[in-house]
Design a protein around this motif. Structure first.
Motif, PDB file in Angstrom:
ATOM      1  N   ILE A  62      53.042  33.302  41.614  1.00 50.70           N
ATOM      2  CA  ILE A  62      51.759  32.918  40.995  1.00 50.70           C
ATOM      3  C   ILE A  62      51.976  32.027  39.773  1.00 50.70           C
ATOM      4  CG2 ILE A  62      49.812  33.882  39.669  1.00 50.70           C
ATOM      5  CD1 ILE A  62      49.765  36.202  41.611  1.00 50.70           C
ATOM      6  N   THR A  63      51.139  30.992  39.662  1.00 51.90           N
ATOM      7  CA  THR A  63      51.211  30.138  38.464  1.00 51.90           C
ATOM      8  C   THR A  63      49.879  30.159  37.708  1.00 51.90           C
ATOM      9  OG1 THR A  63      50.586  28.273  39.840  1.00 51.90           O
ATOM     10  CG2 THR A  63      52.955  28.524  39.376  1.00 51.90           C
ATOM     11  N   ASP A  64      48.884  30.793  38.302  1.00 46.99           N
ATOM     12  CA  ASP A  64      47.544  30.775  37.725  1.00 46.99           C
ATOM     13  C   ASP A  64      47.269  32.115  37.018  1.00 46.99           C
ATOM     14  OD1 ASP A  64      44.616  29.560  38.028  1.00 46.99           O
ATOM     15  OD2 ASP A  64      44.520  31.709  38.426  1.00 46.99           O
ATOM     16  N   ALA A  65      46.800  32.038  35.772  1.00 48.13           N
ATOM     17  CA  ALA A  65      46.627  33.256  34.972  1.00 48.13           C
ATOM     18  C   ALA A  65      45.585  34.198  35.588  1.00 48.13           C
ATOM     19  CB  ALA A  65      46.227  32.887  33.553  1.00 48.13           C
ATOM     20  N   GLU A  66      44.480  33.654  36.083  1.00 49.22           N
ATOM     21  CA  GLU A  66      43.419  34.517  36.634  1.00 49.22           C
ATOM     22  C   GLU A  66      43.918  35.259  37.874  1.00 49.22           C
ATOM     23  OE1 GLU A  66      40.664  35.477  35.168  1.00 49.22           O
ATOM     24  OE2 GLU A  66      41.362  34.197  33.532  1.00 49.22           O
ATOM     25  N   GLN A  67      44.692  34.548  38.689  1.00 44.87           N
ATOM     26  CA  GLN A  67      45.264  35.211  39.889  1.00 44.87           C
ATOM     27  C   GLN A  67      46.216  36.334  39.494  1.00 44.87           C
ATOM     28  OE1 GLN A  67      47.241  32.724  42.744  1.00 44.87           O
ATOM     29  NE2 GLN A  67      45.464  31.412  42.984  1.00 44.87           N
ATOM     30  N   LEU A  68      46.978  36.059  38.445  1.00 46.16           N
ATOM     31  CA  LEU A  68      47.934  37.075  37.990  1.00 46.16           C
ATOM     32  C   LEU A  68      47.199  38.305  37.459  1.00 46.16           C
ATOM     33  CD1 LEU A  68      50.806  37.967  37.519  1.00 46.16           C
ATOM     34  CD2 LEU A  68      50.900  36.568  35.455  1.00 46.16           C
ATOM     35  N   LYS A  69      46.125  38.065  36.717  1.00 44.89           N
ATOM     36  CA  LYS A  69      45.334  39.192  36.200  1.00 44.89           C
ATOM     37  C   LYS A  69      44.755  40.015  37.358  1.00 44.89           C
ATOM     38  CE  LYS A  69      44.015  36.928  31.968  1.00 44.89           C
ATOM     39  NZ  LYS A  69      42.962  36.298  31.191  1.00 44.89           N
ATOM     40  N   TYR A  70      44.266  39.291  38.365  1.00 46.09           N
ATOM     41  CA  TYR A  70      43.687  39.955  39.532  1.00 46.09           C
ATOM     42  C   TYR A  70      44.732  40.868  40.200  1.00 46.09           C
ATOM     43  CZ  TYR A  70      41.343  40.627  43.986  1.00 46.09           C
ATOM     44  OH  TYR A  70      40.771  41.205  45.082  1.00 46.09           O
ATOM     45  N   LEU A  71      45.945  40.308  40.332  1.00 41.78           N
ATOM     46  CA  LEU A  71      47.027  41.069  40.984  1.00 41.78           C
ATOM     47  C   LEU A  71      47.409  42.307  40.159  1.00 41.78           C
ATOM     48  CD1 LEU A  71      49.053  41.133  43.319  1.00 41.78           C
ATOM     49  CD2 LEU A  71      50.570  39.691  41.947  1.00 41.78           C
ATOM     50  N   ILE A  72      47.456  42.130  38.847  1.00 46.37           N
ATOM     51  CA  ILE A  72      47.793  43.276  37.969  1.00 46.37           C
ATOM     52  C   ILE A  72      46.724  44.358  38.110  1.00 46.37           C
ATOM     53  CG2 ILE A  72      47.974  43.983  35.531  1.00 46.37           C
ATOM     54  CD1 ILE A  72      49.284  41.219  34.985  1.00 46.37           C
ATOM     55  N   LYS A  73      45.459  43.933  38.115  1.00 47.04           N
ATOM     56  CA  LYS A  73      44.365  44.912  38.236  1.00 47.04           C
ATOM     57  C   LYS A  73      44.447  45.642  39.569  1.00 47.04           C
ATOM     58  CE  LYS A  73      41.057  42.646  35.202  1.00 47.04           C
ATOM     59  NZ  LYS A  73      39.931  41.731  35.140  1.00 47.04           N
ATOM     60  N   GLU A  74      44.759  44.884  40.599  1.00 51.55           N
ATOM     61  CA  GLU A  74      44.862  45.493  41.937  1.00 51.55           C
ATOM     62  C   GLU A  74      46.015  46.498  41.973  1.00 51.55           C
ATOM     63  OE1 GLU A  74      44.706  43.216  46.106  1.00 51.55           O
ATOM     64  OE2 GLU A  74      46.693  43.202  45.194  1.00 51.55           O
ATOM     65  N   PHE A  75      47.178  46.093  41.415  1.00 55.78           N
ATOM     66  CA  PHE A  75      48.372  46.953  41.475  1.00 55.78           C
ATOM     67  C   PHE A  75      48.149  48.250  40.711  1.00 55.78           C
ATOM     68  CE2 PHE A  75      52.674  48.185  40.007  1.00 55.78           C
ATOM     69  CZ  PHE A  75      53.287  48.333  41.242  1.00 55.78           C
ATOM     70  N   TRP A  76      47.502  48.149  39.542  1.00 60.42           N
ATOM     71  CA  TRP A  76      47.306  49.359  38.728  1.00 60.42           C
ATOM     72  C   TRP A  76      45.896  49.968  38.916  1.00 60.42           C
ATOM     73  CZ3 TRP A  76      51.108  46.081  36.422  1.00 60.42           C
ATOM     74  CH2 TRP A  76      52.309  46.725  36.114  1.00 60.42           C
ATOM     75  N   SER A  77      45.181  49.529  39.953  1.00 62.08           N
ATOM     76  CA  SER A  77      43.837  50.064  40.259  1.00 62.08           C
ATOM     77  C   SER A  77      42.921  50.041  39.047  1.00 62.08           C
ATOM     78  CB  SER A  77      43.935  51.513  40.773  1.00 62.08           C
ATOM     79  OG  SER A  77      44.834  51.596  41.832  1.00 62.08           O
ATOM     80  N   ILE A  78      42.779  48.867  38.459  1.00 59.87           N
ATOM     81  CA  ILE A  78      41.855  48.707  37.335  1.00 59.87           C
ATOM     82  C   ILE A  78      40.633  47.965  37.843  1.00 59.87           C
ATOM     83  CG2 ILE A  78      41.541  47.565  35.076  1.00 59.87           C
ATOM     84  CD1 ILE A  78      44.615  47.841  34.714  1.00 59.87           C
ATOM     85  N   ASN A  79      39.432  48.505  37.520  1.00 58.01           N
ATOM     86  CA  ASN A  79      38.199  47.857  38.024  1.00 58.01           C
ATOM     87  C   ASN A  79      37.881  46.588  37.229  1.00 58.01           C
ATOM     88  OD1 ASN A  79      37.756  49.814  39.940  1.00 58.01           O
ATOM     89  ND2 ASN A  79      36.908  51.181  38.374  1.00 58.01           N
TER      90      ASN A  79
END
Ligand SMILES: Cc1cc2nc3c(=O)[nH]c(=O)nc-3n(C[C@H](O)[C@H](O)[C@H](O)COP(=O)(O)O)c2cc1C
Length: 305
Positions: free
Chosen positions: A288-305
């Motif tokens: 990933i090079t895009d910050a929003e995509q990375l945030k999305y992935l982090i939220k998904e991995f740690w189950s953050i709404n």
């Protein structure tokens, strides 16, 4: 220099303990003492462009020492002045870095364990240049058969250093093998123990050996709250993902998205280490090079709404 009873320090870690990481650490451990990544005296004094990343305004950072390295006593004094003016609370001199570029080719870092005369001149020059305290950070010695750290610390004390940190490995050991510190010898300045200190029990172990404080290094990677737990100022966070998200935001604000996203990859690996599916998570983060995509992935991995 010592803002907390236990005298707990966050170690300088080049490429890691930058302003964003220190901000995260500070949230968990408001009273811990922190040390910047090492900064070259040449970069500072000659104002190299790449130095901006290491050179901050420290006034708002609480109890922070700025670490310099170099082999030129005049430039080390000048560099110390710049950092003192920038708000550092003390200056730490690197006398332990084993990296060949620093220790062998530049005659700085660990090389100063072999040249006590130069080490003394550097300490004197830095002490004379600033009004804030000066410390050194060193190792047991160059290799197994040259372990003369006690002599070096005596010289440092004679030259006006206020305290010293000792990493319980030699230059030859690098970062491998076990850190082994003997009982604290009789020395005229406080000594902070460093090496393999991971929790409160380790801190108590070095306190029982007589050391005046403890410095935590690699144990902070992916778990910056460790230092707050040791200081007694926080518990382990309920969801590590929130720490990772905050850290990512700080990195992007500081370095910008283009540099910040790749820089965060190592932190993502440390935060997720040992968790189920962390290997796949790391692979995806690295693409990933895009910050929003990375945030999305982090939220998904740690189950953050
Ligand atoms: C990636 C990395 C970067 C480091 N950078 C520095 C540095 O800039 N200055 C310094 O004095 N020591 C540096 N060190 C050494 C640490 O501050 C510390 O002395 C060492 O890691 C031992 O402590 P630990 O076992 O708790 O990690 C570095 C170590 C690592 C692994």
């Amino acid at each position: 220099m010592f803002d907390n009873d236990k005298k707990i320090f966050a170690a300088p870690l080049a490429g890691i303990t930058d302003k964003p990481f220190r901000t995260i650490l500070r949230e968990f451990a408001p009273y811990a003492s922190m040390v910047t990544e090492m900064i070259s005296c040449h970069s500072l004094v000659e104002q190299h462009k790449n130095c901006i990343r290491n050179f901050d305004n420290y006034a708002d950072e609480g109890n922070i020492g700025a670490q310099i390295f170099g082999a030129d006593s005049y430039l080390m004094g000048e560099a110390a002045k710049i950092l003192a003016d920038a708000g550092a609370k003390w200056i730490d001199i690197n006398m332990g870095c084993p990296v060949p570029k620093v220790a062998t080719r530049s005659g700085a870092g660990a090389h100063l364990m072999r040249d006590h005369k130069l080490a003394g001149e550097i300490i004197q020059s830095v002490v004379k240049s600033v009004k804030i305290p000066v410390s050194i950070k060193t190792r047991l010695g160059w290799d197994e058969s040259h372990q003369d750290w006690i002599d070096l610390i005596r010289i440092a004390a004679d030259c006006g250093a206020s305290f010293a940190t000792i990493h319980g490995r030699t230059r030859a050991q690098g970062y491998s093998g076990q850190s082994t510190l003997p009982n604290k010898p009789d020395l005229p300045i406080p000594i902070i123990a460093n090496g393999d200190i991971k929790n409160l029990a380790d801190v108590e172990r070095v306190q029982n050996l007589g050391y005046d404080g403890a410095m935590i290094g690699r144990a902070m990677l992916g778990q910056p709250w460790i230092i707050g737990q040791i200081c007694g100022t926080c518990d382990k966070p309920e969801n590590i993902g929130n720490v990772a998200l905050k850290h990512l935001d700080l990195i992007i604000n500081y370095y910008g998205e283009k540099s910040g996203v790749p820089m965060f990859r190592k932190h993502a690996a440390w935060y997720s280490a040992g968790m189920p599916n962390s290997a796949q998570f790391r692979i995806r983060v690295n693409q990933i090079t895009d910050a929003e995509q990375l945030k999305y992935l982090i939220k998904e991995f740690w189950s953050i709404n």
